[in-house]
Design an enzyme around this catalytic site. Sequence first.
Site, short mmCIF file in Angstrom:
data_model
loop_
_atom_site.label_atom_id
_atom_site.label_comp_id
_atom_site.label_asym_id
_atom_site.label_seq_id
_atom_site.Cartn_x
_atom_site.Cartn_y
_atom_site.Cartn_z
N GLY A 13 0.79 -1.23 0.00
CA GLY A 13 0.00 0.00 0.00
C GLY A 13 0.82 1.27 0.00
O GLY A 13 0.34 2.31 0.45
N SER A 14 2.04 1.22 -0.54
CA SER A 14 2.82 2.47 -0.58
C SER A 14 2.18 3.48 -1.54
O SER A 14 2.24 4.69 -1.30
CB SER A 14 4.29 2.21 -0.95
OG SER A 14 4.40 1.85 -2.30
N ASN A 15 1.56 2.99 -2.60
CA ASN A 15 0.83 3.93 -3.47
C ASN A 15 -0.39 4.50 -2.76
O ASN A 15 -0.70 5.68 -2.91
CB ASN A 15 0.42 3.24 -4.78
CG ASN A 15 1.56 3.24 -5.79
OD1 ASN A 15 1.89 4.28 -6.36
ND2 ASN A 15 2.18 2.08 -5.99
N ARG A 66 -15.26 -14.54 -10.47
CA ARG A 66 -14.91 -13.11 -10.53
C ARG A 66 -16.13 -12.20 -10.42
O ARG A 66 -16.08 -11.15 -9.80
CB ARG A 66 -14.17 -12.81 -11.83
CG ARG A 66 -12.76 -13.32 -11.83
CD ARG A 66 -11.99 -12.90 -13.06
NE ARG A 66 -10.70 -13.56 -13.06
CZ ARG A 66 -9.66 -13.15 -12.32
NH1 ARG A 66 -9.74 -12.06 -11.59
NH2 ARG A 66 -8.53 -13.81 -12.35
N MET A 91 -3.93 -6.93 -7.14
CA MET A 91 -3.46 -7.97 -8.06
C MET A 91 -4.59 -8.84 -8.57
O MET A 91 -4.53 -10.07 -8.50
CB MET A 91 -2.39 -8.81 -7.35
CG MET A 91 -1.14 -8.02 -7.01
SD MET A 91 -0.45 -7.21 -8.49
CE MET A 91 1.15 -6.73 -7.87
N ARG A 92 -5.62 -8.18 -9.06
CA ARG A 92 -6.74 -8.92 -9.65
C ARG A 92 -7.27 -8.17 -10.85
O ARG A 92 -7.23 -6.95 -10.89
CB ARG A 92 -7.90 -9.03 -8.64
CG ARG A 92 -7.68 -10.03 -7.54
CD ARG A 92 -8.92 -10.14 -6.68
NE ARG A 92 -10.06 -10.66 -7.42
CZ ARG A 92 -10.30 -11.97 -7.61
NH1 ARG A 92 -9.48 -12.85 -7.13
NH2 ARG A 92 -11.36 -12.36 -8.28
N ASN A 108 -5.46 2.48 -12.92
CA ASN A 108 -4.51 1.51 -12.37
C ASN A 108 -3.10 2.06 -12.56
O ASN A 108 -2.84 2.81 -13.49
CB ASN A 108 -4.64 0.17 -13.12
CG ASN A 108 -3.67 -0.89 -12.58
OD1 ASN A 108 -3.54 -1.04 -11.36
ND2 ASN A 108 -3.00 -1.60 -13.46
N HIS A 110 0.84 0.74 -13.07
CA HIS A 110 1.59 -0.46 -13.44
C HIS A 110 3.09 -0.13 -13.46
O HIS A 110 3.47 0.91 -14.01
CB HIS A 110 1.13 -0.99 -14.80
CG HIS A 110 1.83 -2.25 -15.17
ND1 HIS A 110 1.56 -3.46 -14.55
CD2 HIS A 110 2.83 -2.49 -16.04
CE1 HIS A 110 2.36 -4.38 -15.04
NE2 HIS A 110 3.14 -3.82 -15.95
N SER A 137 3.42 3.40 -15.48
CA SER A 137 2.31 3.95 -16.27
C SER A 137 1.05 4.00 -15.41
O SER A 137 0.76 3.04 -14.69
CB SER A 137 2.01 3.04 -17.47
OG SER A 137 3.18 2.67 -18.17
N ASP A 146 -3.69 -4.80 -18.09
CA ASP A 146 -2.85 -3.60 -18.16
C ASP A 146 -2.86 -2.97 -19.56
O ASP A 146 -1.84 -2.47 -20.04
CB ASP A 146 -1.39 -3.94 -17.76
CG ASP A 146 -1.31 -4.52 -16.35
OD1 ASP A 146 -2.00 -4.00 -15.45
OD2 ASP A 146 -0.56 -5.49 -16.15
N THR A 173 9.48 5.05 -6.72
CA THR A 173 9.56 6.47 -6.35
C THR A 173 8.78 7.32 -7.35
O THR A 173 8.17 8.33 -6.97
CB THR A 173 11.02 6.98 -6.29
OG1 THR A 173 11.61 6.86 -7.57
CG2 THR A 173 11.83 6.22 -5.26
N GLU A 175 6.24 6.07 -9.29
CA GLU A 175 4.81 5.72 -9.15
C GLU A 175 4.14 6.70 -8.19
O GLU A 175 3.03 7.18 -8.41
CB GLU A 175 4.64 4.29 -8.63
CG GLU A 175 5.13 3.22 -9.57
CD GLU A 175 4.77 1.83 -9.08
OE1 GLU A 175 3.70 1.65 -8.48
OE2 GLU A 175 5.58 0.89 -9.29
#
Length: 226
Positions: A13-15, A66, A91-92, A108, A110, A137, A146, A173, A175
Site C-alpha cells: 500500500g505504498s501507493n 470473478r 493484483m486482480r 490503475n 503499473h 504507467s 494492463d 519512487t 509511481e
Amino acid sequence: MPLNLAVLISGSGSNLQCIIDRVASGALHADIRLVVSNRPEAFGLERARKAGIPTVVLPHGNYLDREDFDRALIAAIRDHGADAVAMAGFMRMVTPMFLQTFPGRVLNIHPALLPSFPGTHGQRDAAEYGVRIAGCSVHFVDEGMDSGPIIIQAAVPAFPTDNGETLGARILTMEHRIYPQALQWLSEGRLSAQGRKVFVAPAARSKAFIGEPGEYMVFPPLEEGF
Ligand code: GAR
C-alpha cells in the site's frame, strides 16, 4: 467537489500512502471513502486505519467466481459513497460488469512502460530483459491485462546490475509522483479518452509545471504539488 475515491490494494500500500499524503497536503482533491483489500494481511490496511479511512476485506477465495467477487466489491464501493476507483497494487483483474458500473473512472498503476511488460512482475520482467529505460504507467482500466489507454508515464534508468527489487524500488519512487497527479486530473474532470489516446485538458487557472525531476522523464509534465 472532491473525488469520492475507493482505493483497491493487495499488499504494502505504498501507493495508497502517497495518495493519502497528497490528499493531506491539499494537492489531491479527493475523499478516500474506503480502502478495499482482497488479502486480510495487506499492510496497506494498517495505513488506511492509521489515516482513519474505512477498510473492507474481501478475501477472493470466499467467492464463487470473478463476477461474484466483483458484485461484493461494487456493493462495498457504493455503500461508502465512492464513484471512482484507484487500483493500487491490486493484483486482480476486474470484470466488464465492474467497469460498466464506474465508466471512465477506474485507474490503475503499473510498474512498467506499457505496453511492455504487463502482468504481475513488470519490474522483474523489465530487469531480466535488460532494458536501459524502465518506468511506470497510470492508465484507464479496460477489460484486458494492463491494456487500457495510458494517462501518464514516467521513465527511470535501468542498469545491467539491476534485479526486480532494485529496479522496482527506483520505479516505485516515480509511481508515487505520477499516480496522485493522474487522480487529480480525474478529480478536475480534465481527462478524456478518444480511442487509445488520452487528452489532459489545460487547468482552469494556470499551474506551473515542475518539469523533469532529476534524471527522470515524466510526460505529460507534473504540475505544482506533485
Ligand atoms: C506497485 O509497484 C504497483 O505498480 C504494482 O504493485 C506494486 C504495489 O505496491 N502493481 C502491479 O504490478 C499491477 N500489475 P504498493 O502496494 O506498495 O502500492
